[in-house]
Design an enzyme around this catalytic site. Structure first.
Site, PDB file in Angstrom:
ATOM      1  CG  ASN A 114      40.273  -6.776-129.137  1.00 10.05           C
ATOM      2  OD1 ASN A 114      39.598  -6.832-128.120  1.00 10.05           O
ATOM      3  ND2 ASN A 114      41.136  -5.090-128.842  1.00 10.05           N
ATOM      4  CD  GLU A 115      39.174  -2.584-125.234  1.00  9.67           C
ATOM      5  OE1 GLU A 115      40.227  -2.280-125.980  1.00  9.67           O
ATOM      6  OE2 GLU A 115      38.959  -4.079-124.658  1.00  9.67           O
TER       7      GLU A 115
ATOM      8  CE  LYS B 217      45.440  -3.500-117.494  1.00  7.53           C
ATOM      9  NZ  LYS B 217      46.145  -3.388-118.386  1.00  7.53           N
TER      10      LYS B 217
ATOM     11  CD  GLU C 118      41.117  -7.491-123.508  1.00  7.07           C
ATOM     12  OE1 GLU C 118      41.614  -6.712-123.119  1.00  7.07           O
ATOM     13  OE2 GLU C 118      41.397  -7.567-124.561  1.00  7.07           O
TER      14      GLU C 118
ATOM     15  CG  ASN D 289      37.781  -7.227-123.945  1.00  6.80           C
ATOM     16  OD1 ASN D 289      37.660  -8.386-124.210  1.00  6.80           O
ATOM     17  ND2 ASN D 289      38.530  -6.775-125.370  1.00  6.80           N
TER      18      ASN D 289
ATOM     19  CG  ASP E 212      47.886  -1.644-124.145  1.00  7.73           C
ATOM     20  OD1 ASP E 212      48.899  -1.632-124.782  1.00  7.73           O
ATOM     21  OD2 ASP E 212      47.733  -2.915-123.695  1.00  7.73           O
TER      22      ASP E 212
ATOM     23  CE1 TYR F 211      42.058  -5.034-118.350  1.00  4.59           C
ATOM     24  CE2 TYR F 211      40.565  -4.654-120.098  1.00  4.59           C
ATOM     25  CZ  TYR F 211      42.046  -5.351-120.221  1.00  4.59           C
ATOM     26  OH  TYR F 211      41.827  -6.067-120.989  1.00  4.59           O
TER      27      TYR F 211
END
Ligand code: GCB
Length: 599
Positions: A406-407, A572, A507, A469, A165, A471
């Site tokens: 990451n992720e 963000k 995150e 992370n 992203d 959300y």
């Protein structure tokens, strides 16, 4: 290869350095004819381009260009450098590059965010211009890291087809340097590791040399004192332990740096010197906290990007300075170099400013479904990046953790904390391999991987600090912060009961269009961002095992085009892309600058 990038080039009595960034010649090669037509001997039809600079936003026709492009520059190398070993050092060439000097190949490199250097001594023409040609190719592929090629799926697909992203900026994005060292003997690498006992600091300096040096000296100075230690090389290496009584430790409140000067000699004279700075500090954990110098430290900060209008992903020193002013202003003490290593100047600033860094390799968009051969190639790339990153950044006191991914996404994902699937055992082996490599190369820092919502607990268990992370209340339970915060709270308790390690939320955040408001918080408004961040910070305050909160993100940044990225932007940021505070930045400042012990 990595050995050549270990020490940043330095100008002194024995070494030379010249920055050859500036305006270069540039030509796209969309038909891939440049090699067959020998463009290495001179580009046929060029325009000007700035280095450093991503190519995407410098022109009106290249934003989404994926393919081959060529850079060229004529440089005059001073004849006073004759007889030395001369290197070209490229700070960042995204993604794959081949380098030529005067039409002759000098080396090739893959990976967009780490420096590399080649010995060009044998190919230099003295007292005339030398042509440097760099061929660069930035195609997004599933075999590369970060991954690309449209594997993200559904709404997360974007154009260009990055599997991550942020915008796939490309080009020569950091400085290009020429440098030289003495050819009969030189200091190849220095590794500094620090510790302390009571009030006495210890600085272990490992010196690696090449050539005919037999002995040397380490001088550490600072706080009005000088400590000298002479050494005799054992082969080409020496390990020197220097004790510092009444040591002034490096910390976030007092980021004190000592100077470490190393010199090497043969029987009669000094042959090379190198100087760097170090902070004496330790980093460790207990079952609930991160400990800096044995004392708990709570990470307050952000995930960041190297991203700015027109520059793209290129080094822009005023932006680096500005970002550190804003980090200080908002009361942050930490950030993560999401999702790739940043320019060295970011690390130097962190050392001076007392900012704690989670330093991440470019392993974003890793996935475990699909082709096994692709997976194997990505694993090789990840290992190479770990080696290159640790070689580059191992002497920075600010770097406290290495992040190997990451992720990454598992084969099966479930976007609910209640029903997380077990990891494919093969994936656990692969991550363990990466984290073991980190530990082997640097046993003095923490090793982590950063987990995605719905990702397997077995991966998180491999980290020294559990990094997640989250959300809930944004990508799920949209518009419902209260339920999101409850989900977070329950999940944190569950994770801690299973893992018994400190947890950092690396995150959490909400897209916020600057200037958009509502009297009752609503998605995309500044009010929603403040409420979302507040709710997450409040949950964290109730759990003594939460050791840090990194808001996503520091500033708005460019992405590819997708229906979830209005105007090709991720909004963000708590600062806008041009670094103006949103309401959330003021809120964080109030909360984070109140008292040092406040979270
Ligand atoms: C994430 C990714 C980050 C994205 C962010 C988002 O989990 O790690 O790269 O930008 O979410 O905003 O979706």
């Amino acid at each position: 290869e990595t050995k050549d990038i270990a020490l940043f080039p330095q100008q002194n009595e024995f070494r030379n350095k010249e920055n050859i960034s500036g305006i270069w010649k540039f030509q796209k090669d969309s038909l891939d004819v440049g090699e067959a037509q020998n463009w290495k001997n001179g580009l046929p039809n060029t325009r000007s381009i700035a280095v450093p600079g991503s190519w995407n936003d410098q022109f009106t026709d290249s934003r989404d260009y994926l393919g081959t492009a060529w850079y060229e520059k004529d440089v005059f190398i001073p004849s006073s450098w004759k007889g030395q070993k001369i290197y070209i050092r490229i700070g960042s060439a995204n993604y794959a590059s081949k380098v030529y000097l005067n039409g002759k190949p000098v080396g090739a490199h893959e990976g967009g965010n780490l420096p590399f250097a080649f010995d060009i001594s044998a190919l230099i023409n003295w007292n005339v211009a030398n042509r440097i040609t760099i061929q660069l190719e930035n195609i997004l592929k599933p075999t590369r890291v970060p991954t690309g090629g449209g594997v993200a799926g559904g709404m997360f697909n974007s154009n260009p087809k990055a599997n991550f992203d942020f915008f796939p900026y490309a080009g020569l994005q950091r400085d290009v340097l020429l440098y030289s060292v003495q050819s009969d003997a030189n200091i190849k690498d220095i590794t500094v590791q620090t510790g302390f006992e009571n009030t006495t600091g210890s600085v272990n300096v490992k010196v690696d040399t090449e050539g005919k040096a037999t002995k040397g000296k380490v001088t550490i100075s600072g706080n009005n004192k000088v400590y000298e230690s002479e050494f005799v090389l054992n082969g080409t290496t020496a390990n020197v332990l220097v004790k510092i009584p009444e040591v002034r430790l490096w910390s976030t409140e007092d980021p004190f740096l000592y100077k470490v000067a190393v010199s090497i000699s043969d029987a009669s004279r000094v042959i090379d010197t190198y100087e760097l700075e170090t902070g004496v500090r330790t980093i460790s954990t207990n079952d609930k906290q991160i400990l800096l110098n044995g004392k708990p430290v709570f990470l307050k900060g952000f995930g960041k990007h190297e991203d700015f209008p027109v520059f793209g992903r290129a080094t822009a020193n005023p932006v680096i300075i500005k970002d550190y002013s804003l980090l200080k202003w908002v009361g942050a003490n930490s950030y993560r170099t999401s999702h790739y290593p940043y320019d060295e100047e970011y690390m130097n600033m962190a050392d001076r400013e007392g900012i704690l860094i989670i330093n991440e390799i470019p392993a974003v968009g890793l996935y475990f479904h699909g082709d096994k051969e692709e997976l194997r190639l990505r694993q090789i790339a990840c290992k190479k990046y770990i080696e290159e990153l640790i070689a580059r950044d191992k002497n920075h006191p600010s770097v406290v953790m290495w992040s190997v991914a990451n992720e990454p996404t598992p084969e099966v994902m479930n976007m609910s904390p209640k029903d997380v699937k077990k990891a494919d055992p093969q994936s656990v082996i692969l991550f363990k391999e990466l984290l073991d490599l980190v530990k082997k190369l640097d046993p003095t820092r923490l090793k982590v991987l950063v987990g995605v919502m719905g990702g397997p607990v077995e991966w998180l268990a491999l980290s020294d600090v559990v990094c997640i992370n989250r959300y809930w209340g944004w990508y799920t339970n949209q518009g419902d912060i209260k339920t999101g915060a409850k989900m977070l709270s329950d999940e944190l308790d569950d994770l801690y009961s299973k893992l018994k390690k400190p947890i950092v939320i690396t995150e959490f955040g909400a897209d916020t269009f600057p200037g958009m408001h509502a009297d009752q918080a609503e998605m995309f408004t500044e009010e929603y961002q403040v409420q979302f961040i507040k709710a997450y910070l409040d949950v964290a305050d109730t759990k003594d095992f939460v050791a840090g909160m990194h808001v996503w993100a520091f500033a708005d940044f460019k992405t590819g085009q997708s229906v979830i990225r209005f105007g090709g932007m991720n909004y963000k940021g708590v600062f806008t892309r041009d670094r103006k505070p949103k309401m959330a930045a003021h809120y964080l400042r109030e909360r984070w600058t109140k008292k040092p012990e406040d979270k």
